[in-house]
Scaffold this motif. Structure first.
Motif, PDB file in Angstrom:
ATOM      1  N   GLY A   1       0.818  -1.209   0.000  1.00 29.85           N
ATOM      2  CA  GLY A   1       0.000   0.000   0.000  1.00 29.85           C
ATOM      3  C   GLY A   1       0.848   1.253   0.000  1.00 29.85           C
ATOM      4  N   THR A   2       0.193   2.374  -0.163  1.00 29.73           N
ATOM      5  CA  THR A   2       0.908   3.634  -0.332  1.00 29.73           C
ATOM      6  C   THR A   2       1.499   4.179   0.972  1.00 29.73           C
ATOM      7  N   LYS A   3       0.993   3.750   2.110  1.00 26.15           N
ATOM      8  CA  LYS A   3       1.565   4.211   3.383  1.00 26.15           C
ATOM      9  C   LYS A   3       3.016   3.748   3.500  1.00 26.15           C
ATOM     10  N   GLU A   4       3.260   2.490   3.168  1.00 24.03           N
ATOM     11  CA  GLU A   4       4.631   1.960   3.208  1.00 24.03           C
ATOM     12  C   GLU A   4       5.496   2.661   2.175  1.00 24.03           C
ATOM     13  N   LEU A   5       4.905   3.023   1.045  1.00 23.92           N
ATOM     14  CA  LEU A   5       5.619   3.721  -0.014  1.00 23.92           C
ATOM     15  C   LEU A   5       6.137   5.074   0.480  1.00 23.92           C
ATOM     16  N   ALA A   6       5.356   5.759   1.277  1.00 23.87           N
ATOM     17  CA  ALA A   6       5.769   7.052   1.835  1.00 23.87           C
ATOM     18  C   ALA A   6       6.987   6.881   2.741  1.00 23.87           C
ATOM     19  N   GLU A   7       6.996   5.802   3.509  1.00 27.29           N
ATOM     20  CA  GLU A   7       8.146   5.543   4.385  1.00 27.29           C
ATOM     21  C   GLU A   7       9.406   5.255   3.561  1.00 27.29           C
ATOM     22  N   VAL A   8       9.253   4.502   2.491  1.00 27.62           N
ATOM     23  CA  VAL A   8      10.395   4.196   1.613  1.00 27.62           C
ATOM     24  C   VAL A   8      10.894   5.480   0.966  1.00 27.62           C
ATOM     25  N   GLU A   9       9.974   6.334   0.540  1.00 33.15           N
ATOM     26  CA  GLU A   9      10.363   7.605  -0.077  1.00 33.15           C
ATOM     27  C   GLU A   9      11.210   8.440   0.889  1.00 33.15           C
ATOM     28  N   LYS A  10      10.753   8.573   2.121  1.00 30.21           N
ATOM     29  CA  LYS A  10      11.513   9.332   3.123  1.00 30.21           C
ATOM     30  C   LYS A  10      12.894   8.728   3.332  1.00 30.21           C
ATOM     31  N   SER A  11      12.935   7.415   3.403  1.00 27.38           N
ATOM     32  CA  SER A  11      14.206   6.722   3.629  1.00 27.38           C
ATOM     33  C   SER A  11      15.179   6.946   2.471  1.00 27.38           C
ATOM     34  N   LEU A  12      14.694   6.861   1.250  1.00 24.63           N
ATOM     35  CA  LEU A  12      15.558   7.073   0.079  1.00 24.63           C
ATOM     36  C   LEU A  12      16.067   8.511   0.008  1.00 24.63           C
TER      37      LEU A  12
ATOM     38  N   ARG B   1       2.154   5.974  -6.783  1.00 20.75           N
ATOM     39  CA  ARG B   1       0.941   6.206  -5.995  1.00 20.75           C
ATOM     40  C   ARG B   1      -0.279   6.392  -6.898  1.00 20.75           C
ATOM     41  N   ASP B   2      -0.074   7.048  -8.040  1.00 28.95           N
ATOM     42  CA  ASP B   2      -1.168   7.318  -8.969  1.00 28.95           C
ATOM     43  C   ASP B   2      -1.488   6.124  -9.866  1.00 28.95           C
ATOM     44  N   HIS B   3      -0.646   5.099  -9.857  1.00 25.00           N
ATOM     45  CA  HIS B   3      -0.842   3.933 -10.726  1.00 25.00           C
ATOM     46  C   HIS B   3      -2.077   3.150 -10.277  1.00 25.00           C
ATOM     47  N   PRO B   4      -2.901   2.694 -11.221  1.00 26.62           N
ATOM     48  CA  PRO B   4      -4.127   1.973 -10.832  1.00 26.62           C
ATOM     49  C   PRO B   4      -3.884   0.655 -10.102  1.00 26.62           C
ATOM     50  N   ASP B   5      -2.717   0.065 -10.248  1.00 25.83           N
ATOM     51  CA  ASP B   5      -2.428  -1.204  -9.574  1.00 25.83           C
ATOM     52  C   ASP B   5      -1.972  -1.025  -8.131  1.00 25.83           C
ATOM     53  N   SER B   6      -1.708   0.217  -7.724  1.00 23.41           N
ATOM     54  CA  SER B   6      -1.266   0.453  -6.348  1.00 23.41           C
ATOM     55  C   SER B   6      -2.396   0.135  -5.392  1.00 23.41           C
ATOM     56  N   LYS B   7      -2.049  -0.549  -4.325  1.00 24.19           N
ATOM     57  CA  LYS B   7      -3.031  -0.940  -3.312  1.00 24.19           C
ATOM     58  C   LYS B   7      -3.377   0.277  -2.471  1.00 24.19           C
ATOM     59  N   SER B   8      -4.657   0.569  -2.341  1.00 25.90           N
ATOM     60  CA  SER B   8      -5.091   1.685  -1.502  1.00 25.90           C
ATOM     61  C   SER B   8      -5.009   1.265  -0.047  1.00 25.90           C
ATOM     62  N   ASP B   9      -4.555   2.179   0.758  1.00 27.43           N
ATOM     63  CA  ASP B   9      -4.478   1.904   2.188  1.00 27.43           C
ATOM     64  C   ASP B   9      -5.872   1.912   2.776  1.00 27.43           C
ATOM     65  N   LEU B  10      -6.070   1.126   3.807  1.00 27.50           N
ATOM     66  CA  LEU B  10      -7.333   1.134   4.528  1.00 27.50           C
ATOM     67  C   LEU B  10      -7.459   2.449   5.269  1.00 27.50           C
ATOM     68  N   GLU B  11      -8.671   2.933   5.335  1.00 24.57           N
ATOM     69  CA  GLU B  11      -8.918   4.184   6.023  1.00 24.57           C
ATOM     70  C   GLU B  11      -8.671   4.001   7.512  1.00 24.57           C
ATOM     71  N   GLU B  12      -8.046   4.981   8.104  1.00 22.81           N
ATOM     72  CA  GLU B  12      -7.831   4.969   9.540  1.00 22.81           C
ATOM     73  C   GLU B  12      -9.148   5.326  10.209  1.00 22.81           C
ATOM     74  N   ILE B  13      -9.829   4.335  10.760  1.00 26.10           N
ATOM     75  CA  ILE B  13     -11.146   4.587  11.337  1.00 26.10           C
ATOM     76  C   ILE B  13     -11.068   5.084  12.773  1.00 26.10           C
ATOM     77  N   ALA B  14      -9.908   4.984  13.367  1.00 25.26           N
ATOM     78  CA  ALA B  14      -9.789   5.407  14.761  1.00 25.26           C
ATOM     79  C   ALA B  14     -10.142   6.881  14.922  1.00 25.26           C
ATOM     80  N   GLY B  15      -9.784   7.701  13.948  1.00 27.45           N
ATOM     81  CA  GLY B  15     -10.078   9.122  14.022  1.00 27.45           C
ATOM     82  C   GLY B  15     -11.549   9.429  13.828  1.00 27.45           C
TER      83      GLY B  15
END
Length: 164
Positions: free
Chosen positions: A39-50, A83-97
């Protein structure tokens, strides 16, 4: 021409050309695979790391700062495309908020609350008991569903008595 037949003076230049040619495609492919799986949440972490990796790199080159800017630009644009690619897995919505404060997490309690809510709204879910028509020419007697069924039953009973 293969690596074995390459003139020794051209090895470093060819290596740099290979890196600059294939690195963007490799980075894109790896990031897309990650986005499909995690999912894209993990992608954001990889982006920061790179980006951190590029910024913290100790490279001895005349235009090192410009090179770092181009590398970061490559990371950011690749991650945006993935992130914009149609095959990217959408993250589940954070329902806690969104959860109502004080709401129970217990399935039994939630079931009880659902049942109570359904019982409270029960009359609203019933079909109307009275059917009316809007035919011009005079008022008609309003007849409910139970009345219609009673009249049909009586008519059937009268028909049965005639046939006897």
């Amino acid at each position: 021409m293969s690596l074995h037949t390459l003139h020794p003076e051209h090895v470093d230049e060819t290596r740099m050309n290979a890196y600059s040619t294939f690195a963007p495609a490799l980075l894109n492919s790896l990031a897309l695979r990650l986005a499909r799986c995690q999912g894209t949440k993990e992608l954001a972490e990889v982006e920061k790391s790179l980006i951190r990796l590029v910024e913290d790199s100790d490279v001895a080159a005349p235009q090192v700062e410009a090179m770092k800017e181009f590398a970061i630009e490559l990371v950011v644009s690749t991650m945006k495309n993935v992130r914009d690619h149609p095959d990217s897995k959408s993250d589940l919505e954070e329902i806690a908020g969104r959860r109502t404060q004080g709401r129970s997490e217990s399935p039994d309690t939630l079931e009880e609350q659902l049942e109570a809510g359904l019982e409270d709204s029960f009359p609203a879910s019933d079909p109307p008991a009275v059917v009316s028509t809007a035919i011009s020419g005079g008022a008609k007697e309003i007849v409910g569903t139970d009345e219609v069924l009673r009249q049909k039953k009586e008519a059937a009973a009268r028909e049965a008595q005639k046939n006897e």
